[in-house]
Design a protein around this motif. Structure first.
Motif, PDB file in Angstrom:
ATOM      1  N   GLY A  69       0.765  -1.231   0.000  1.00 35.21           N
ATOM      2  CA  GLY A  69       0.000   0.000   0.000  1.00 35.21           C
ATOM      3  C   GLY A  69       0.800   1.287   0.000  1.00 35.21           C
ATOM      4  N   ASN A  70       2.088   1.226  -0.351  1.00 34.10           N
ATOM      5  CA  ASN A  70       2.919   2.428  -0.289  1.00 34.10           C
ATOM      6  C   ASN A  70       2.377   3.569  -1.135  1.00 34.10           C
ATOM      7  N   HIS A  71       2.040   3.274  -2.383  1.00 30.34           N
ATOM      8  CA  HIS A  71       1.562   4.319  -3.287  1.00 30.34           C
ATOM      9  C   HIS A  71       0.183   4.817  -2.856  1.00 30.34           C
ATOM     10  N   SER A  72      -0.678   3.887  -2.488  1.00 31.56           N
ATOM     11  CA  SER A  72      -2.027   4.254  -2.059  1.00 31.56           C
ATOM     12  C   SER A  72      -2.001   5.130  -0.815  1.00 31.56           C
ATOM     13  N   LEU A  73      -1.191   4.758   0.149  1.00 31.97           N
ATOM     14  CA  LEU A  73      -1.134   5.517   1.399  1.00 31.97           C
ATOM     15  C   LEU A  73      -0.563   6.911   1.178  1.00 31.97           C
ATOM     16  N   TYR A  74       0.410   7.019   0.287  1.00 31.93           N
ATOM     17  CA  TYR A  74       0.956   8.339  -0.036  1.00 31.93           C
ATOM     18  C   TYR A  74      -0.128   9.226  -0.636  1.00 31.93           C
ATOM     19  N   LEU A  75      -0.859   8.683  -1.619  1.00 30.52           N
ATOM     20  CA  LEU A  75      -1.917   9.457  -2.263  1.00 30.52           C
ATOM     21  C   LEU A  75      -3.040   9.794  -1.296  1.00 30.52           C
ATOM     22  N   GLN A  76      -3.398   8.831  -0.453  1.00 32.38           N
ATOM     23  CA  GLN A  76      -4.442   9.078   0.546  1.00 32.38           C
ATOM     24  C   GLN A  76      -4.031  10.231   1.467  1.00 32.38           C
ATOM     25  N   GLY A  77      -2.755  10.255   1.817  1.00 36.96           N
ATOM     26  CA  GLY A  77      -2.249  11.325   2.664  1.00 36.96           C
ATOM     27  C   GLY A  77      -2.268  12.679   1.981  1.00 36.96           C
ATOM     28  N   LYS A  78      -2.299  12.661   0.647  1.00 34.35           N
ATOM     29  CA  LYS A  78      -2.370  13.902  -0.124  1.00 34.35           C
ATOM     30  C   LYS A  78      -3.818  14.301  -0.423  1.00 34.35           C
ATOM     31  N   PHE A  80      -6.231  12.285  -1.868  1.00 28.82           N
ATOM     32  CA  PHE A  80      -6.879  11.574  -2.963  1.00 28.82           C
ATOM     33  C   PHE A  80      -7.839  10.514  -2.427  1.00 28.82           C
ATOM     34  N   GLU A  81      -8.894  10.261  -3.195  1.00 30.11           N
ATOM     35  CA  GLU A  81      -9.753   9.108  -2.940  1.00 30.11           C
ATOM     36  C   GLU A  81      -9.142   7.939  -3.689  1.00 30.11           C
ATOM     37  N   VAL A  82      -8.461   7.066  -2.991  1.00 33.43           N
ATOM     38  CA  VAL A  82      -7.693   5.989  -3.624  1.00 33.43           C
ATOM     39  C   VAL A  82      -8.140   4.643  -3.088  1.00 33.43           C
ATOM     40  N   THR A  83      -8.207   3.673  -3.987  1.00 36.52           N
ATOM     41  CA  THR A  83      -8.564   2.297  -3.643  1.00 36.52           C
ATOM     42  C   THR A  83      -7.410   1.381  -4.010  1.00 36.52           C
ATOM     43  N   GLY A  84      -6.995   0.559  -3.072  1.00 36.50           N
ATOM     44  CA  GLY A  84      -5.942  -0.413  -3.341  1.00 36.50           C
ATOM     45  C   GLY A  84      -6.540  -1.748  -3.717  1.00 36.50           C
ATOM     46  N   LEU A  85      -6.104  -2.290  -4.841  1.00 39.08           N
ATOM     47  CA  LEU A  85      -6.585  -3.589  -5.316  1.00 39.08           C
ATOM     48  C   LEU A  85      -5.433  -4.572  -5.370  1.00 39.08           C
ATOM     49  N   ASP A  86      -5.664  -5.761  -4.855  1.00 41.50           N
ATOM     50  CA  ASP A  86      -4.648  -6.808  -4.939  1.00 41.50           C
ATOM     51  C   ASP A  86      -5.322  -8.175  -4.850  1.00 41.50           C
ATOM     52  N   ALA A  87      -4.721  -9.152  -5.521  1.00 37.38           N
ATOM     53  CA  ALA A  87      -5.227 -10.523  -5.470  1.00 37.38           C
ATOM     54  C   ALA A  87      -4.719 -11.263  -4.239  1.00 37.38           C
ATOM     55  N   SER A  88      -3.807 -10.644  -3.494  1.00 37.82           N
ATOM     56  CA  SER A  88      -3.232 -11.255  -2.300  1.00 37.82           C
ATOM     57  C   SER A  88      -4.020 -10.882  -1.061  1.00 37.82           C
ATOM     58  N   ALA A  91      -1.666  -9.098   1.405  1.00 39.41           N
ATOM     59  CA  ALA A  91      -1.364  -7.718   1.037  1.00 39.41           C
ATOM     60  C   ALA A  91      -2.503  -6.789   1.428  1.00 39.41           C
ATOM     61  N   ILE A  92      -3.723  -7.192   1.145  1.00 35.46           N
ATOM     62  CA  ILE A  92      -4.883  -6.364   1.494  1.00 35.46           C
ATOM     63  C   ILE A  92      -4.995  -6.207   3.010  1.00 35.46           C
ATOM     64  N   SER A  93      -4.705  -7.260   3.754  1.00 33.68           N
ATOM     65  CA  SER A  93      -4.733  -7.184   5.214  1.00 33.68           C
ATOM     66  C   SER A  93      -3.715  -6.175   5.719  1.00 33.68           C
ATOM     67  N   VAL A  94      -2.518  -6.186   5.137  1.00 34.36           N
ATOM     68  CA  VAL A  94      -1.481  -5.235   5.534  1.00 34.36           C
ATOM     69  C   VAL A  94      -1.920  -3.808   5.221  1.00 34.36           C
ATOM     70  N   CYS A  95      -2.492  -3.602   4.036  1.00 34.89           N
ATOM     71  CA  CYS A  95      -2.966  -2.264   3.659  1.00 34.89           C
ATOM     72  C   CYS A  95      -3.981  -1.731   4.664  1.00 34.89           C
ATOM     73  N   LYS A  96      -4.913  -2.584   5.055  1.00 35.51           N
ATOM     74  CA  LYS A  96      -5.924  -2.158   6.025  1.00 35.51           C
ATOM     75  C   LYS A  96      -5.290  -1.821   7.371  1.00 35.51           C
ATOM     76  N   GLN A  97      -4.362  -2.668   7.811  1.00 40.67           N
ATOM     77  CA  GLN A  97      -3.707  -2.428   9.096  1.00 40.67           C
ATOM     78  C   GLN A  97      -2.864  -1.160   9.071  1.00 40.67           C
ATOM     79  N   ARG A  98      -2.366  -0.799   7.905  1.00 42.90           N
ATOM     80  CA  ARG A  98      -1.557   0.422   7.786  1.00 42.90           C
ATOM     81  C   ARG A  98      -2.417   1.672   7.622  1.00 42.90           C
ATOM     82  N   GLY A  99      -3.741   1.484   7.503  1.00 41.60           N
ATOM     83  CA  GLY A  99      -4.620   2.632   7.480  1.00 41.60           C
ATOM     84  C   GLY A  99      -5.230   2.995   6.144  1.00 41.60           C
ATOM     85  N   LEU A 100      -5.088   2.133   5.140  1.00 41.11           N
ATOM     86  CA  LEU A 100      -5.716   2.423   3.855  1.00 41.11           C
ATOM     87  C   LEU A 100      -7.223   2.227   3.985  1.00 41.11           C
TER      88      LEU A 100
END
Length: 237
Positions: A69-78, A80-88, A91-100
């Protein structure tokens, strides 16, 4: 990818259980490491092509293959309305835990019903096409997900240099069984667990541009990298 090797590794790192990196094996007879700290890099640690891509984002953003979620979190912090998509799943669990705030766990081709102003495919995100013959299918899916004035920002590399001959007369040696030299098969190993082999595509800019034009998309070079890599922008013709 059924064993979700990447997801398990990302979860371990996020949960402070980092003890080793992912090892990758490719059909180019190469063994390499995928350092887990790199998968959690901040903006200043990103390659210039990624930084430029993030600077070109607009409107609502879909981060395809978002990973940790590095790119998504950066954009969210700026803002942006950003959605992170992944088949993993991991990975999605990590994104949620990091605040996406917005995530989607699915395969890119299965996504339906939403439209975005920017589709972001970084870290050679176009590689998910696997084979050159699949590129048309993925480009048309991008068209379905784009707003009329939307854009796709993607980076990739021309890996022809990896086939350079050692002979004095130069030239390139490409195996006969390879339909396109940018088609590579990978296997990942992490903590004594190995993934199923999966196909990954590296596409040179001219080939991408021809495919985009054929499918009703304009393709422009945004920035050329220093190692046969590039950042491209796709828009409707």
């Amino acid at each position: 990818m059924s064993k979700d090797i990447l997801g398990k590794a990302l979860l371990d790192y996020h949960n402070l259980e980092y003890t080793e990196d992912i090892i990758t094996y490719s059909s180019l007879d190469e063994e390499d490491q995928l350092p887990l700290p790199y998968m959690f890099r901040n903006f200043k640690q990103m390659p210039i092509l990624e930084q430029v891509a993030l600077g070109h984002c607009k409107g609502t953003v879909l981060d395809v293959g978002c990973g940790a979620g590095n790119h998504s979190l950066y954009l969210q912090g700026k803002g942006f309305e950003v959605t992170g998509l992944d088949a993993s799943v991991g990975a999605i669990s990590v994104c949620k835990q990091r605040g996406l705030l917005k995530t989607i766990h699915t395969d890119f081709l299965r996504l339906d019903g939403q439209k975005y102003d920017t589709l972001l495919l970084l870290m050679n995100g176009i590689g998910i096409t696997g084979k050159l013959k699949n590129l048309d299918t993925y480009l048309n899916q991008m068209k379905r997900l784009l707003q009329p004035n939307g854009q796709v920002l993607l980076d990739s590399s021309d890996i022809l240099y990896m086939y350079e001959s050692d002979e004095e007369d130069g030239g390139y040696w490409i195996p006969q069984h390879v339909d396109y030299y940018g088609e590579v098969t990978f296997t990942m190993r992490y903590k004594n667990e190995e993934s199923e082999p999966f196909d990954w595509l590296y596409v040179d800019f001219n080939t991408l541009k021809r495919a985009a034009t054929f499918n009703g998309l304009n393709c422009e070079m945004v920035k050329q990298g220093e190692s046969d890599d590039y950042l491209a922008r796709l828009t409707f013709l």
